[in-house]
Design an enzyme around this catalytic site. Structure first.
Site, PDB file in Angstrom:
ATOM      1  CG  PHE A 244      -1.855   1.263   1.112  1.00  8.62           C
ATOM      2  CD1 PHE A 244      -3.024   1.221   0.359  1.00  8.62           C
ATOM      3  CD2 PHE A 244      -1.513   2.470   1.711  1.00  8.62           C
ATOM      4  CE1 PHE A 244      -3.840   2.351   0.224  1.00  8.62           C
ATOM      5  CE2 PHE A 244      -2.320   3.600   1.585  1.00  8.62           C
ATOM      6  CZ  PHE A 244      -3.484   3.526   0.846  1.00  8.62           C
TER       7      PHE A 244
ATOM      8  CG  ASP B 293       5.638   4.125   1.886  1.00 13.12           C
ATOM      9  OD1 ASP B 293       5.588   4.857   2.904  1.00 13.12           O
ATOM     10  OD2 ASP B 293       4.677   3.997   1.098  1.00 13.12           O
TER      11      ASP B 293
ATOM     12  CE  LYS C 171      -1.171   6.981   6.854  1.00 10.03           C
ATOM     13  NZ  LYS C 171      -0.738   6.013   5.875  1.00 10.03           N
TER      14      LYS C 171
END
Ligand SMILES: *Cc1c(COP(=O)(O)O)cnc(C)c1O
Length: 409
Positions: free
Chosen positions: A151, A236, A265
């Protein structure tokens, strides 16, 4: 035309809000029916006055807890000064953030963007440009290797290498230039690399896939192969990084150092959206004026908040608490007497509870826990994800564990 009756939104209760959202917001999410109006630390309160312990932390964007005083103060102070200049001009927060963030990452250069997906897009563009200009890959032939069940976000290019059919259906045609290999299998990586390969893009722990931890030593082997074959190792760490795994970066727990970090985030402290690609001068140096950018990327408000987040991370206390409380949480979860759970896995304060098929879907347990005052979220049907704010205390974890014991056994 839709005739709108006059509504006093302040008077809406939880159900009214859920109905309103159902009617006027696109249905691209299926949230639990809880309507939050305020929050502090690990606790959130809904519009009907009920309190919940947040065991999701906005998918790790709220690692430092809700409305962390220092982060809110940093935002408020910057709001009174300047919020946006665009990169047409300089602002006095961008340079300091890049300097401080590069230091935190032990790297040299930073390219700030806004959302995680933009960070990933930026990493892809960087790797391709580096491939053509530094490695000598033939024009338009660059290949990036990614993992199954990844993802990395929701843009058209990123979903082009997703293996989740629901992310892709009816969104084609897709961007070429990606090859997907199984996660955690080093021979698959070796076999997939060819002369056009510019990068391997990987989550050090796969979050959305269900907190999938790769085999021990995998990332170190990835590092070796990437160096040997001259391809970029892109980590990531948008969800895994910034304290979640009990260290500043998940890669550090291996330990391994990638060529590029993608962050997002928690970088904005749960206050503002900000993402960044962090790497070396040799790699990020491929950018020249005009070739890439973003109106809001590097804006002084986001930079001021991110600077505070970086400052907090440099103290190491959240990483330490994630490590200690994480160990406690794993120990206690594993001691719950239940026949519903197939596996409990993760690292730091990041836990995937995999339910057995016969126990039913994870969503029903999340709904039951919500009734008990604890919020968490299912992922990939059978997995319940726990990722509380990293400021959570032992007493608060005990409180959550009591609820989980009740619901799971
Ligand atoms: C959340 C996430 C993204 C995308 O971030 P957005 O801010 O939602 O675009 C990318 N990669 C990983 C690993 C993530 O968890």
């Amino acid at each position: 035309m839709n005739v709108r009756t006059q509504v006093d939104y302040c008077k809406l209760n939880g159900n009214d809000h859920v109905e309103l959202v159902e009617r006027v917001a696109a249905h691209n999410y299926h949230p639990l029916p809880v309507v939050v109006k305020k929050a502090e630390g690990v606790w959130v309160e809904d519009v009907d006055g009920k309190k919940y312990l947040d065991m999701l932390a906005a998918y790790s964007a709220v690692n430092f807890g809700h409305c962390h005083k220092e982060l809110i103060d940093a935002a408020k102070a910057q709001l009174d000064k300047v919020t946006l200049t665009s990169r047409a001009f300089h602002n006095d927060q961008l340079g300091p953030l890049c300097d401080e963030l590069a230091e935190l990452c032990e790297m040299e250069m930073v390219l700030p963007m806004n959302t995680g997906a933009e960070g990933v897009e930026t990493a892809i563009k960087t790797a391709r440009k580096w491939g053509y200009e530094k490695k000598g890959v033939a024009k338009d032939k660059a290949k990036i290797i990614c993992c199954a069940e990844n993802f990395h976000g929701r843009t058209t290019t990123i979903i082009s290498f997703s293996t989740d059919p629901t992310c892709r259906e009816n969104f084609g045609p897709f961007t070429p230039g990606f090859e997907v290999i199984p996660y955690g299998e080093i021979d698959a990586l070796k076999g997939a690399i060819d002369e056009n390969t510019v990068a391997f893009l990987v989550e050090p722990i796969q979050g959305e896939a269900g907190i999938i931890v790769p085999p021990a030593g995998y990332l170190q082997q990835v590092r070796e192969i990437c160096t040997e074959r001259n391809i970029l190792f892109i980590a990531d760490e948008i969800q895994a990084g910034l304290g979640r795994c009990g260290a500043t970066f998940c890669c550090e727990t291996e330990p391994v150092k990638p060529d590029m970090y993608i962050l997002g985030k928690a970088l904005g402290g749960g206050v503002v959206p900000i993402s960044a690609v962090v790497s070396s001068k040799n790699i990020l140096g491929v950018f020249t004026p005009g070739v890439h950018g973003s109106t809001f990327g590097g804006n002084p408000l986001s930079c001021a908040v991110a600077r505070k987040a970086v400052e907090i991370l440099k103290r190491g206390t959240y990483q330490e608490n994630a490590k200690n409380m994480g160990a406690y949480l794993f120990e206690k979860l594993r001691s719950i007497n239940t026949d519903k759970i197939a596996e409990i896995r993760g690292r730091g304060l990041w836990v995937g509870v995999q339910f057995k098929e016969e126990a039913g879907k994870a969503r029903k347990y999340c709904e039951a826990l919500m009734q008990e005052g604890m919020l968490c979220k299912d992922t990939h049907e059978q997995v319940m994800r726990l990722a509380p704010p990293l400021c959570i205390t032992k007493d608060e974890l005990d409180w959550a564990l009591e609820r989980m014991t009740k619901v799971l056994s």
